[in-house]
Design a protein around this motif. Structure first.
Motif, mmCIF file in Angstrom:
data_model
loop_
_atom_site.group_PDB
_atom_site.id
_atom_site.type_symbol
_atom_site.label_atom_id
_atom_site.label_comp_id
_atom_site.label_asym_id
_atom_site.label_seq_id
_atom_site.Cartn_x
_atom_site.Cartn_y
_atom_site.Cartn_z
ATOM 1 N N UNK A 174 0.830 -1.202 0.000
ATOM 2 C CA UNK A 174 0.000 0.000 0.000
ATOM 3 C C UNK A 174 0.863 1.250 0.000
ATOM 4 N N UNK A 175 0.201 2.359 -0.223
ATOM 5 C CA UNK A 175 0.854 3.672 -0.211
ATOM 6 C C UNK A 175 0.612 4.299 1.163
ATOM 7 N N UNK A 176 1.672 4.281 1.988
ATOM 8 C CA UNK A 176 1.518 4.708 3.384
ATOM 9 C C UNK A 176 1.093 6.167 3.502
ATOM 10 N N UNK A 177 1.380 6.958 2.486
ATOM 11 C CA UNK A 177 1.017 8.378 2.596
ATOM 12 C C UNK A 177 -0.500 8.575 2.525
ATOM 13 N N UNK A 182 -2.661 6.765 4.322
ATOM 14 C CA UNK A 182 -3.278 6.288 5.569
ATOM 15 C C UNK A 182 -3.020 7.321 6.662
#
Lengths: 280, 409
Positions: free
Chosen positions: A137-140, A142
């Motif tokens: 996933x793209x942590x930015x 969340x």
């Protein structure tokens, strides 16, 4: 698109928690062309509707399933998680209706605010699922919501994805004192002030007159009807037959697309629901 | 009743046992967001005559130090919802959801599981946990978790009250087919074991060896007896993961290949999660930053020190330590070999009194479950150790327990 006449009903029979009866009611609701089936209603909630909508998800293909959620006997972290899961299982066909059930003033609104903040903590395009790069996933995308209300303080992020609908449809019963002015659907009674919502459904009994409903729909006074059922198995087919002429085919897609209900801009920090990447 | 029958539970939360599992070529990481996947794996477990499917749970999102990990499969969806939907597409298999006693009221628990018990026709189970992760508290308006002894004292009261509420629900009708959900526990500490002995009808545990299994089961059975319960009414179900191939050599190579799916970044991400401290900024070739970890971790410092200090004293680089850490996630037994060898091992454990059965944790999904059901289940059945059909419809019947029993908590 053609403006849809939204056909909705609520069931609050204790027997809906028993599989054979629930299966028959769900089949009857779909066969009769209902858009929404609300499980429980204010003052009558003889089961945990959040559990039953999960069971209903694989039993149905077009029906929107709406869980009544008690403001006083639930927590937004659990509610946001449960409805997220159900919305994935039902491919974007869920709704919720917060009922005060003895809660102090403001608690229902707080429940709604907290759950919305948790769903908004995940971006629609968070998931990547790329085995090659190893990025899941793209942590930015969340974010902790750090919601602080009078009753609920919820840091987040919630351990659940943003639902496919973005937010499940929010249905408000106009006879409940809930100060929310951007619900998706309000259920209104004749002669009472209706809360602001994208669509208004008139609350009627099983014997409501089809011609009267058609006339009020054409005049744009209402967007559909919500039937309070007492004997769902016999009433659902009768209502479907009587109102068949009002029910136009729905466009494909999730419940918001089918019913013409985009997420209200004041309700969410983003317009869309979760997208799950296709894996080759 | 077959002699020394082996009970099987399937632990299916997420996308498999290994943190690298989602990257495996046969893994379907998108599946966890689709009903088709849950229908497929529930029906597979039922085809394999498992007692039950169990989902673990956490009430916090992953993310040490406020940063969401990019390389680990997350989030995990709500287990009660997933299991209840799986009930709609199966007929026999039990459905066991992990739910916290610390962050639910007895009323919420009774309503949730009471409804689940009815709509599943008596196939519900509750894995009772008290929630141990420090990041959970701020999701429920608190700054800190209550201490462990207080959590367990509260759990005893919550379970007792929930049982009273189920009795009332059952009297009012519609009936709860089992009277209440089957109660399951997984505590390891003395507090946890005592609670399990008083309360649980099935118990999970890690057991890395047959000796550890015998020790745990003997201890638990003696605790069960000492509180006046029949130890034969409690199923002890240690976790078991596996890598299966046609030869032992191939299985070892496959196990290595699964572990090799982890690069340094993923291994350090997993270590960060496990230690509750963001280590992603540190050099994988450098020393284990013991002081920084102990200063930043949200977990009890003593526990964290015990797991990192020996490696640091040996001078193991951080990346290598993280990779080793990932070889044995959560202390469970990992079987590596052929289906015949696995069946032999399971029978040996059962006959030695190391368990009543196993909680299978497939290494990746759905391939790991497909391999076990397709290859090991027929062997166990041919040897008369695994049922070929279900004895009834409720989970209690499947477990071989009396149809209804009052709680003794």
């Amino acid at each position: 698109m053609t403006r849809p006449f939204i056909l909705s009903a609520s069931v609050a029979e204790p027997a809906f928690a028993v599989p054979d009866h629930a299966r028959a009611v769900l089949q009857a609701a779909e066969a009769a062309g209902f858009d929404l089936l609300m499980l429980g209603r204010s003052g009558e909630r003889p089961f945990d509707a959040q559990v039953l909508v999960a069971w209903a998800a694989p039993m149905t293909t077009t029906l929107g399933v709406v869980a009544t959620v008690p403001a006083s006997k639930a927590h937004p972290f659990h509610v946001a998680r449960a409805l997220s899961a159900v919305d994935f299982l039902a491919t974007g066909r869920t709704g919720w209706s917060v009922v005060p059930e003895g809660a102090p003033d403001g608690m229902a609104e707080d429940m709604i605010g907290a759950a919305r903040a948790l769903w908004d903590g995940w971006g629609s395009d968070t998931l990547i699922l790329d085995k090659e790069s190893g990025r899941y996933l793209d942590a930015s995308k969340v974010k902790a919501s750090n919601y602080k209300g009078a009753y609920f303080k919820v840091a987040g992020p919630v351990n659940a994805m943003r639902p496919p609908l973005g937010h499940p449809l929010l249905v408000i019963d106009g006879d409940d004192p809930i100060a929310i002015d951007d619900a998706d659907i309000a259920l209104v009674s004749d002669g009472t002030a209706a809360p602001q919502a994208t669509k208004r459904l008139i609350k009627v009994g099983a014997d409501a007159d089809a011609a009267m409903l058609a006339e009020r729909f054409e005049s744009r006074e209402i967007d559909g009807a919500h039937f309070t059922l007492n004997d769902a198995l016999s009433e659902l087919p009768q209502i479907g037959a009587r109102l068949a002429a009002l029910l136009a085919p729905r466009p494909a897609g999730n419940l918001r697309a089918r019913l013409g209900l985009p997420i209200p801009s004041t309700a969410s920090n983003q317009p869309g629901g979760a997208v799950i990447p296709e894996i080759a | 009743m077959m002699q020394n029958q082996i009970h099987l539970w399937a632990f299916l939360q997420g996308i498999g046992f290994f943190p690298t599992g989602w990257k495996h070529k046969r893994a379907k990481p998108e599946g966890v967001f689709h009903m088709d996947y849950y229908a497929r794996v529930a029906q597979l477990a039922e085809q394999g005559r498992f007692d039950a499917i169990v989902f673990g749970d956490q009430l916090q999102s992953r993310g040490a130090g406020g940063r969401a990990p990019e390389r680990l499969a997350m989030p995990t969806l709500d287990p009660v919802s997933l299991l209840t939907a799986m009930a709609a597409v199966t007929r026999h298999i039990g459905l066991v959801a992990t739910v916290s006693t610390t962050y639910n009221t007895p009323e919420m628990l009774a309503e949730r599981f009471g409804t689940m018990e009815r709509i599943t026709g008596g196939r519900s189970g509750w894995n009772i946990v008290t929630t141990a992760h420090p990041d959970t508290a701020p999701n429920f308006g608190a700054t800190e978790l209550p201490p462990k002894d207080a959590r367990y004292r509260n759990a005893v009261e919550v379970v007792a009250r929930a049982c009273e509420l189920w009795a009332a629900m059952d009297r009012e009708g519609p009936e709860l087919p089992q009277g209440r959900p089957v109660l399951v526990q997984a505590g390891q500490s003395p507090d946890g074991r005592d609670f399990a002995a008083r309360t649980a009808e099935a118990i999970f545990c890690p057991a890395a060896s047959i000796e550890a299994g015998v020790d745990f089961r003997t201890d638990l059975r003696s605790r069960v007896t000492s509180v006046g319960r029949n130890p034969d009414g409690v199923r002890i179900m240690p976790g078991l993961s596996c890598v299966l191939c046609g030869t032992e050599e191939e299985a070892r190579a496959e196990h290595t290949a699964i572990l090799d799916l982890a690069d340094d970044a993923l291994a350090i991400e997993y270590l960060s999660e496990s230690l509750c401290c963001d280590l992603t900024g540190f050099d994988p070739l450098g020393q284990i930053p013991v002081d920084e970890i102990l200063a930043k971790t949200l977990l009890p410092q003593g526990d964290v020190a015990r797991s990192i200090v020996p490696g640091a004293e040996k001078g193991t680089p951080l990346g290598e330590f993280a990779a080793n850490f990932m070889r044995h996630p959560r202390g469970h037994n990992v079987f590596i070999g052929t289906p015949e060898q696995m069946a032999d091992m399971m029978i040996e454990w059962r006959d030695a009194g190391a368990c009543d059965g196993f909680t299978l944790q497939p290494s990746y999904m759905p391939g790991g479950l497909e391999d076990f059901v397709g290859q090991v289940v027929p062997i166990l059945q041919a040897r008369g150790r695994l049922r070929t059909d279900y004895p009834g419809t409720t989970l209690r019947e499947t477990l071989g327990l009396p149809a209804r029993e009052a709680v003794t908590a």
